[in-house]
Design an enzyme around this catalytic site. Structure first.
Site, PDB file in Angstrom:
ATOM      1  N   HIS A 111     -17.146  -2.016   3.147  1.00 24.97           N
ATOM      2  CA  HIS A 111     -15.758  -2.381   4.019  1.00 24.97           C
ATOM      3  C   HIS A 111     -15.895  -2.944   4.660  1.00 24.97           C
ATOM      4  O   HIS A 111     -16.780  -2.868   5.989  1.00 24.97           O
ATOM      5  CB  HIS A 111     -15.277  -1.083   4.299  1.00 24.97           C
ATOM      6  CG  HIS A 111     -14.352  -0.548   4.924  1.00 24.97           C
ATOM      7  ND1 HIS A 111     -13.168  -1.093   4.237  1.00 24.97           N
ATOM      8  CD2 HIS A 111     -13.910  -0.898   6.285  1.00 24.97           C
ATOM      9  CE1 HIS A 111     -11.964  -1.163   4.804  1.00 24.97           C
ATOM     10  NE2 HIS A 111     -12.507  -0.876   5.819  1.00 24.97           N
ATOM     11  N   TYR A 149       0.636  -1.291  -0.006  1.00 23.30           N
ATOM     12  CA  TYR A 149       0.082  -0.004   0.053  1.00 23.30           C
ATOM     13  C   TYR A 149       1.480   1.327  -0.532  1.00 23.30           C
ATOM     14  O   TYR A 149       1.510   1.169   0.713  1.00 23.30           O
ATOM     15  CB  TYR A 149      -1.193   0.227   0.874  1.00 23.30           C
ATOM     16  CG  TYR A 149      -2.580  -1.102   1.037  1.00 23.30           C
ATOM     17  CD1 TYR A 149      -3.721  -0.457   0.556  1.00 23.30           C
ATOM     18  CD2 TYR A 149      -1.542  -2.119   1.590  1.00 23.30           C
ATOM     19  CE1 TYR A 149      -4.122  -1.395   0.657  1.00 23.30           C
ATOM     20  CE2 TYR A 149      -2.971  -2.904   1.353  1.00 23.30           C
ATOM     21  CZ  TYR A 149      -3.901  -2.653   1.085  1.00 23.30           C
ATOM     22  OH  TYR A 149      -4.998  -3.450   0.832  1.00 23.30           O
TER      23      TYR A 149
END
Length: 566
Positions: free
Chosen positions: A397, A215
């Protein structure tokens, strides 16, 4: 019975001459608007379209380096066992195409009902194109039901000739999976204004780390004195050659209460990343592999710039590099399209689901544990305008244990409409999805978000929280007109959880410390997870009163307090 090759071909398979054009297909590339790589090397490229009148998907596979065939198909979570497959294979002389399925041991079988319909194959300089069709639902128990939400596509490459379908050993072939949203909504693209401007939020010349998952965070800044604009569209900007490595990207706006944010360009989990970047959490744009451009409805735009809006933005890119390529440079990101001619409504983003709190927990060893968060009628009655709001997009999510997420609209105690559902949800594939139809929510309505988790690989309880091994259950809904309501979530009343721990102590030899200095996670970690303790916790979450969080963007709560579960 063992079929001879000739009988197999006549009974079950369509023989195709792989190196010849056998059909001039009516569907050209322009009619297959959705496209993405299947494998990290980009040897397999999938294009598709969706026909809602026909209730079918047309697939086109480009195979750049065909050897002796391939497998393509779908399964519940990307497994090669119990999968629904289209198979192209060659014995070295003839090639065959057909519908097959794999059993729980991964053995391939010919399907008696051929539902992958071959429409054409053609050889081109770049490789072989295969065009085939598959209905959403086939009424064949061996077939995968194509439905809204995430679909796990699987592929396998045959590098040697095989004399029969049964001879294919799926554990010995080069294989992989790709997640996509197959059933894209049939959205009419709104007309774009003449004063449209663009801004690219891209990470400058990143050297993609030679590891499977990275990330990457990059801080960008709006110009000084940048006035209020409306974002009305965005799309990905991906460095050529990296299409198979850029998995998903998000642009976040930082909190306005800080005057400045430090510059940063590096891994999001690095110890060198400034802590202040954690205050950049307001989503402006989110893209995942296979997604197209995102359009706001013509009457609304997402405000950015101007007073009360931070100039600082954080770009986050998830690189998926399973082949561990080294030295690959990337400058990908998201292109925002914005206008100074403000639309009628500001769009808003509201969080639904569960509060980030350890009082909501999942025992270890669960295959499908359900938790539900409520946006209650009391909250919507207080916070929504009389004319209501219109939800047009949604981003689901959870963290790593999430398997299913659904939000439903309830009115007068009855479920009226599914807002968004993903029965094959993956935490590794999160995107803002435009809804097939706008959902109207009025004062007094309830929005109920339910998440299903799998903790079979865990040895202790998973509590709610921000950590990746903690859990969340959230639906970020995109709506207009914007209201003060930014968060509408719930959790079980903490007092009832305290009663649960006392009950555990009464009926178990191992004691859970309920003293004030011991945290809720520590209490959960010390629970002996027998059937009784699991069942009582499920009942508690199903029936105990809930604590409502009905929050304004300033984090001040609307006065709703504790409520009974609907």
């Amino acid at each position: 019975p063992s079929f001879k090759l000739r009988e197999v071909a006549s009974m079950y398979f369509t023989m195709i001459a792989v190196f010849l054009v056998i059909l001039v297909v009516a569907l050209q590339g322009s009619d297959l608007p959705y496209k993405g790589p299947l494998d990290p090397q980009g040897l397999l490229e999938l294009s598709w379209n969706v026909s809602y009148p026909e209730q079918a998907v047309h697939f086109q596979l480009l195979i750049r380096d065909l050897q002796f065939g391939l497998l393509f198909g779908m399964s519940d979570r990307g497994e090669f066992e119990n999968a629904d497959l289209a198979v192209l294979w060659s014995d070295g002389h003839n090639s065959y195409f057909g519908d097959a399925w794999s059993d729980a041991k991964g053995q391939l079988h010919m399907d008696s009902q051929q539902d992958y319909q071959l429409l054409g194959a053609r050889r081109a300089p770049e490789g072989l194109y295969l065009l085939f069709r598959r209905a959403f639902s086939t009424c064949d128990p061996k077939d995968y039901l194509i439905e809204d939400g995430t679909v796990h596509l699987i592929y396998g490459i045959l590098e040697k000739p095989v004399h029969s379908l049964q001879a294919i050993n799926i554990s010995a072939i080069h294989r992989g999976l790709q997640r996509v949203q197959l059933l894209k909504p049939n959205i009419t693209v709104p007309e774009l204004p003449s004063d449209l401007k663009t801004m690219e939020i891209t990470a400058p010349n990143v050297v993609i780390p030679s590891q499977e998952t990275t990330y990457w965070c990059y801080m960008a800044e709006l110009p000084d004195g940048f006035p209020k604009h409306h974002i009305i569209m965005y799309e990905p900007v991906i460095t050529a050659g990296n299409e198979a490595l850029v998995h998903h990207m998000e642009v976040f706006q930082c909190a306005a209460e800080f005057d400045s944010f430090p510059h940063y360009n590096g891994p999001c989990d690095s110890k060198m990343k400034p802590d202040r970047l954690n205050y950049c959490r307001h989503v402006l744009a989110a893209w995942a592999m296979g997604a197209q451009a995102f359009y706001y409805p013509e009457e609304a735009g997402l405000a950015f710039g101007g007073p009360g809006s931070s100039r600082y933005l954080r770009l986050e890119i998830h690189y998926h590099n399973p082949l561990v390529f080294k030295g690959r440079h990337d400058s990908s990101g998201i292109r925002l399209y914005y206008t100074a001619t403000l639309r009628r409504y500001d769009a808003g983003i509201m969080e639904l689901g569960l509060v980030y709190t350890p009082v909501m927990a999942i025992p270890p060893g669960e295959d499908a544990f359900v938790l539900t968060g409520y946006c209650t009628d009391k909250c919507t009655q207080l916070a929504l305008p009389a004319a209501g709001i219109r939800i047009f997009a949604s981003q689901l999510h959870t963290h790593l244990a999430g398997r299913k997420v659904v939000t439903v609209l309830s009115r007068d105690g009855r479920e009226r409409q599914v807002v968004n559902a993903d029965g094959h949800y993956s935490p590794h594939f999160q995107e803002i999805r435009m809804l097939k139809e706008v959902v109207a929510v009025f004062p007094g309505d309830e929005l109920i978000t339910t998440c299903t988790y799998n903790t079979e690989d865990r040895s202790r309880a998973t509590v709610g929280g921000f950590g990746i091994l903690e859990e969340m259950c959230v639906n970020y809904v995109h709506y207009y007109p914007q209201t003060q309501l930014e968060l509408c979530k719930s959790a079980v009343d903490p007092g009832y959880l305290h009663r649960y721990f006392n009950l555990v102590n009464r009926f178990n030899d191992e004691e859970v410390c309920t003293c004030p200095q011991v945290s809720v996670p520590q209490q959960f970690f010390s629970v002996p997870w027998n059937t009784f303790n699991r069942d009582v916790l499920k009942s508690l979450y199903g029936f105990a009163p809930i604590s409502m969080h009905c929050n304004k963007s300033s984090a001040v709560r609307f006065p709703v307090g504790t409520a009974s579960q609907p």
